[in-house]
Write a protein that holds these residues in place. Structure first.
Motif, PDB file in Angstrom:
ATOM      1  N   GLY A 135       0.783  -1.224   0.000  1.00  0.00           N
ATOM      2  CA  GLY A 135       0.000   0.000   0.000  1.00  0.00           C
ATOM      3  C   GLY A 135       0.816   1.275   0.000  1.00  0.00           C
ATOM      4  O   GLY A 135       2.037   1.283   0.125  1.00  0.00           O
ATOM      5  N   GLY A 136       0.066   2.372  -0.138  1.00  0.00           N
ATOM      6  CA  GLY A 136       0.657   3.689  -0.080  1.00  0.00           C
ATOM      7  C   GLY A 136       0.924   4.283  -1.449  1.00  0.00           C
ATOM      8  O   GLY A 136       1.517   3.638  -2.310  1.00  0.00           O
ATOM      9  N   LYS A 137       0.449   5.531  -1.664  1.00  0.00           N
ATOM     10  CA  LYS A 137       0.734   6.225  -2.920  1.00  0.00           C
ATOM     11  C   LYS A 137       2.150   6.763  -2.933  1.00  0.00           C
ATOM     12  O   LYS A 137       2.714   7.049  -3.988  1.00  0.00           O
ATOM     13  CB  LYS A 137      -0.269   7.347  -3.165  1.00  0.00           C
ATOM     14  CG  LYS A 137      -0.220   8.502  -2.160  1.00  0.00           C
ATOM     15  CD  LYS A 137      -1.180   9.614  -2.541  1.00  0.00           C
ATOM     16  CE  LYS A 137      -0.738  10.331  -3.794  1.00  0.00           C
ATOM     17  NZ  LYS A 137      -1.609  11.482  -4.114  1.00  0.00           N
ATOM     18  N   ALA A 138       2.727   6.936  -1.751  1.00  0.00           N
ATOM     19  CA  ALA A 138       4.116   7.341  -1.598  1.00  0.00           C
ATOM     20  C   ALA A 138       4.628   6.687  -0.330  1.00  0.00           C
ATOM     21  O   ALA A 138       3.860   6.438   0.605  1.00  0.00           O
ATOM     22  CB  ALA A 138       4.231   8.861  -1.512  1.00  0.00           C
ATOM     23  N   ARG A 139       5.931   6.425  -0.278  1.00  0.00           N
ATOM     24  CA  ARG A 139       6.463   5.686   0.863  1.00  0.00           C
ATOM     25  C   ARG A 139       7.875   6.167   1.176  1.00  0.00           C
ATOM     26  O   ARG A 139       8.680   6.380   0.280  1.00  0.00           O
ATOM     27  CB  ARG A 139       6.485   4.192   0.559  1.00  0.00           C
ATOM     28  CG  ARG A 139       7.099   3.343   1.651  1.00  0.00           C
ATOM     29  CD  ARG A 139       7.146   1.877   1.275  1.00  0.00           C
ATOM     30  NE  ARG A 139       5.823   1.322   1.040  1.00  0.00           N
ATOM     31  CZ  ARG A 139       5.544   0.025   1.114  1.00  0.00           C
ATOM     32  NH1 ARG A 139       6.488  -0.841   1.421  1.00  0.00           N
ATOM     33  NH2 ARG A 139       4.331  -0.410   0.883  1.00  0.00           N
TER      34      ARG A 139
END
Length: 323
Positions: free
Chosen positions: A262-266
């Protein structure tokens, strides 16, 4: 506020002399410490201290830390008992703030102490901070150089992004080594009270002076910086103890995260699970993820031990309901 940006001053003798002169003249100067960048003003000048509150949008009941270059300078503005002297010899210069009885004759602005009879004092270890304090020749009140409640700055451009022309200049000193604010210990009573965890650990303090209490905090009447319930907060809501992130969330991870979804940015605080590295990266990573336009920032669990205690304290405040 205009679009004009403050000057970034190199930490050369000429640059430090210029910054010291600006502080003596009542201007606000941001400068590096080993913890975060501070927004400095002459602690003996009511107008300069009031300008700090105005620049940060900071509640005036929240005390500031007075920064001095050495133990002798601390003793000129505060009363140090045997416990304080022992801690100072062990941890100063360094990321430990002591709340002590204020010397009335010291001439500190009462705004520094938010009207209390105590004063929070620290001797920073960063060589640029040390040089600037000596150049200024004054105790310097210096909360973190950001708007109140927002993510703390650990690099010069963070200061400019948050404060713009509310600060007259920024003394450049690279990235802050520790990355979270100082430990704050109240020594005004018979029993020491830990008001804010930080890089100097509770266990280290107790080995020197015996048992200490941990304050539950009173956000309506804080006795030191960093006690407001919602603090260190990015614009996006923060969700703690996340084991995965939604597609519209940014994801702040810790340790090996290859198989976490998940996550659009990490961004990862420390792939190796190193709490020292995580602390140094905390505010910069929160700030970077906040610029991704995510609905929220999901944060993986951080071990609540060692520097993790301070990291989790900052994260809980970042996630607290906004007033």
């Amino acid at each position: 506020m205009t679009d004009k940006h403050p000057d970034i001053i190199p930490a050369t003798p000429a640059g430090l002399a210029r910054a010291g002169e600006a502080l003596r003249g009542g201007d606000l100067v941001a400068f590096p410490t080993e913890t975060v960048y501070g927004l400095g003003g002459d602690a003996t000048d009511d107008r300069a201290v009031a300008a700090i509150f105005a620049a940060k949008g900071r509640p005036q009941f929240n005390p500031l830390i007075a920064h001095v270059p050495d133990l002798e300078s601390a003793e000129a503005i505060a009363v140090l008992d045997e416990r304080a002297v022992e801690l100072a010899h062990q941890f100063w210069p360094g990321p430990l703030t002591l709340v002590l009885p204020r010397r009335p004759e010291a001439g500190l602005s009462l705004l520094v102490s938010a009207g209390l009879d105590s004063v929070a004092v620290r001797v920073p270890a960063h060589p640029v901070a040390q040089a600037l304090l000596k150049a200024a020749g004054k105790p310097i009140a210096a909360p973190s150089a950001n708007r109140s409640g927002a993510v703390s700055p650990t690099a010069p451009h963070h200061v400019i992004e948050s404060l713009g022309d509310r600060v007259s200049m920024v003394v450049a000193g690279g990235k802050c080594q520790v990355g979270v604010e100082s430990t704050v210990l109240d020594l005004t009573g018979a029993t020491p009270v830990l008001l804010r965890p930080g890089a100097v650990l509770r266990e280290e303090i107790e080995r020197l002076i015996g048992p200490i209490q941990v304050s539950a905090g009173n956000p309506d009447a804080p006795t030191s910086p960093g006690q407001l319930e919602s603090h260190y907060a990015p614009n996006a809501p923060v969700r703690l103890n996340a084991t995965s992130a939604e597609d519209d969330e940014a994801f702040l991870t810790f340790g090996p995260d290859r198989f976490i979804r998940g996550g659009k940015a990490r961004l990862n605080l420390s792939l190796q699970g190193d709490l020292n590295e995580a602390a140094a990266n905390l505010f910069a990573h929160l700030r970077a993820l906040d610029q991704e336009g995510a609905r929220a920032i999901a944060v993986m669990p951080i071990p609540d031990e060692g520097l993790g205690v301070a990291i989790n304290d900052r994260l809980r405040r970042a996630a607290a309901p906004r007033g």
